[in-house]
Design a protein around this motif. Structure first.
Motif, PDB file in Angstrom:
ATOM      1  N   GLN A   1      -8.549   0.265  -4.131  1.00  0.00           N
ATOM      2  CA  GLN A   1      -7.977  -1.085  -4.131  1.00  0.00           C
ATOM      3  C   GLN A   1      -7.717  -1.473  -5.588  1.00  0.00           C
ATOM      4  O   GLN A   1      -8.660  -1.540  -6.388  1.00  0.00           O
TER       5      GLN A   1
ATOM      6  N   VAL B   1      -4.832  10.143  -0.524  1.00  0.00           N
ATOM      7  CA  VAL B   1      -5.500   8.859  -0.747  1.00  0.00           C
ATOM      8  C   VAL B   1      -4.560   7.683  -0.463  1.00  0.00           C
ATOM      9  O   VAL B   1      -3.403   7.692  -0.877  1.00  0.00           O
ATOM     10  N   ARG B   2      -5.086   6.663   0.231  1.00  0.00           N
ATOM     11  CA  ARG B   2      -4.333   5.414   0.431  1.00  0.00           C
ATOM     12  C   ARG B   2      -4.735   4.429  -0.669  1.00  0.00           C
ATOM     13  O   ARG B   2      -5.928   4.210  -0.918  1.00  0.00           O
TER      14      ARG B   2
ATOM     15  N   SER C   1      -8.815   0.004   4.719  1.00  0.00           N
ATOM     16  CA  SER C   1      -7.907   1.115   5.037  1.00  0.00           C
ATOM     17  C   SER C   1      -7.459   1.828   3.768  1.00  0.00           C
ATOM     18  O   SER C   1      -6.608   2.713   3.811  1.00  0.00           O
ATOM     19  N   TYR C   2      -7.983   1.378   2.637  1.00  0.00           N
ATOM     20  CA  TYR C   2      -7.624   1.996   1.356  1.00  0.00           C
ATOM     21  C   TYR C   2      -8.866   2.577   0.687  1.00  0.00           C
ATOM     22  O   TYR C   2      -9.887   1.893   0.586  1.00  0.00           O
ATOM     23  N   GLN C   3      -8.736   3.798   0.162  1.00  0.00           N
ATOM     24  CA  GLN C   3      -9.844   4.355  -0.628  1.00  0.00           C
ATOM     25  C   GLN C   3      -9.837   3.765  -2.040  1.00  0.00           C
ATOM     26  O   GLN C   3     -10.838   3.781  -2.733  1.00  0.00           O
TER      27      GLN C   3
ATOM     28  N   GLY D   1      -4.225   0.514  -2.032  1.00  0.00           N
ATOM     29  CA  GLY D   1      -3.765  -0.857  -1.791  1.00  0.00           C
ATOM     30  C   GLY D   1      -3.562  -1.560  -3.119  1.00  0.00           C
ATOM     31  O   GLY D   1      -4.343  -1.361  -4.053  1.00  0.00           O
TER      32      GLY D   1
ATOM     33  N   GLY E   1       0.846  -1.186   0.000  1.00  0.00           N
ATOM     34  CA  GLY E   1       0.000   0.000   0.000  1.00  0.00           C
ATOM     35  C   GLY E   1       0.882   1.236   0.000  1.00  0.00           C
ATOM     36  O   GLY E   1       2.035   1.176   0.432  1.00  0.00           O
ATOM     37  N   PHE E   2       0.366   2.311  -0.526  1.00  0.00           N
ATOM     38  CA  PHE E   2       1.111   3.568  -0.490  1.00  0.00           C
ATOM     39  C   PHE E   2       0.128   4.734  -0.498  1.00  0.00           C
ATOM     40  O   PHE E   2      -1.073   4.562  -0.729  1.00  0.00           O
ATOM     41  N   THR E   3       0.674   5.928  -0.209  1.00  0.00           N
ATOM     42  CA  THR E   3      -0.154   7.119  -0.104  1.00  0.00           C
ATOM     43  C   THR E   3       0.110   8.037  -1.289  1.00  0.00           C
ATOM     44  O   THR E   3       1.263   8.368  -1.580  1.00  0.00           O
TER      45      THR E   3
END
Ligand SMILES: [Fe+2]
Length: 241
Positions: free
Chosen positions: A157, A120-121, A153-155, A123, A114-116
């Motif tokens: 995927q 936005v996060r 936890s991700y907006q 995955g 995952g990264f930012t």
């Protein structure tokens, strides 16, 4: 604040297709390049494909199931599947052909990450966050996407594995499958990929199909005396075994 992300997956060592995508997006300034896994197997350019990602510091790469099998062979472990000899030969040929530096790179890749990007996060998964081998299609039950969206936890995927492009927004989570760069199965051999843009206006996703020199892949298979069935598969863009 504007982020542009090239979303690739399921390249399957098809470097001619990867180059065609690169040429197509050459005028874009890309902040990241996502790869959802399956860098290797079924075409004869695993070294060129891995090298391309090694040279790009802004790439975000994970392993797919074909890559995991190649790593298994490199560790001297038995390969239970695939059972068909014409499939197995592609895995063993890839394992023998990978240069040490490219094998080392493959070993560093995670199964998911995952990264930012801006606010936005994102995955990145081969199958899904719960199962790297899960196959999701545009027709998969909406309830499955709802489960994956729950407590995400991700907006965003990003998934691969099914080789079928889609973009869905379910319970405010954006699900993106770019399709397969190197091995589409819908009867159209062109490379499939997506471009994701994150800006103040929101999240935008666009899918693309671009032609590539399929005969370069066929020549590679012939040169290394690999099964004819794969030449046909790349030419017609369909799964044949
Ligand atoms: Fe794949």
């Amino acid at each position: 604040m504007q982020k542009k992300i090239l979303v690739l997956g399921d390249i399957h060592a098809n470097y001619p297709a990867l180059k065609a995508v690169e040429d197509y997006v050459s005028s874009c300034r890309l902040d990241w390049i996502i790869n959802t896994g399956d860098l290797t197997v079924y075409s004869t350019f695993p070294n060129e494909t891995i090298q391309w990602f090694r040279e790009r510091e802004n790439s975000v790469c994970i392993l797919g199931n074909t890559d995991r099998k190649v790593l298994r062979i490199s560790r001297g472990k038995r390969l239970k599947k695939p059972r068909k000899s014409e499939k197995r030969v592609m895995y063993f040929w890839t394992s023998e052909t990978l240069l040490p530096e490219n094998l080392s790179y493959l070993k560093t890749l995670p199964r998911q990450t995952g990264f930012t990007a801006g606010p936005v996060r994102i995955g990145v998964f081969h199958g899904t966050v719960q199962d790297p081998d899960e196959l999701l299609f545009p027709s998969s039950p909406e309830s499955r996407f709802e489960e994956l969206a729950e407590d995400s936890s991700y907006q965003i995927q990003v998934m691969g594995n099914s080789h079928v492009p889609y973009y869905k927004i379910i319970n405010k989570v954006h699900f993106i499958n770019p399709g397969s760069v190197g091995r589409m199965f819908d009867g159209d051999p062109r490379a499939s990929f997506a471009v994701l843009e994150i800006s103040r206006a929101g999240i935008a996703v666009e899918h693309f199909r671009v032609p590539y020199p399929v005969e370069a892949v066929v020549e590679g298979l012939k040169k290394h005396r690999l099964p004819d069935i794969y030449a046909k598969m790349f030419r017609i863009g369909k799964k044949l075994n």
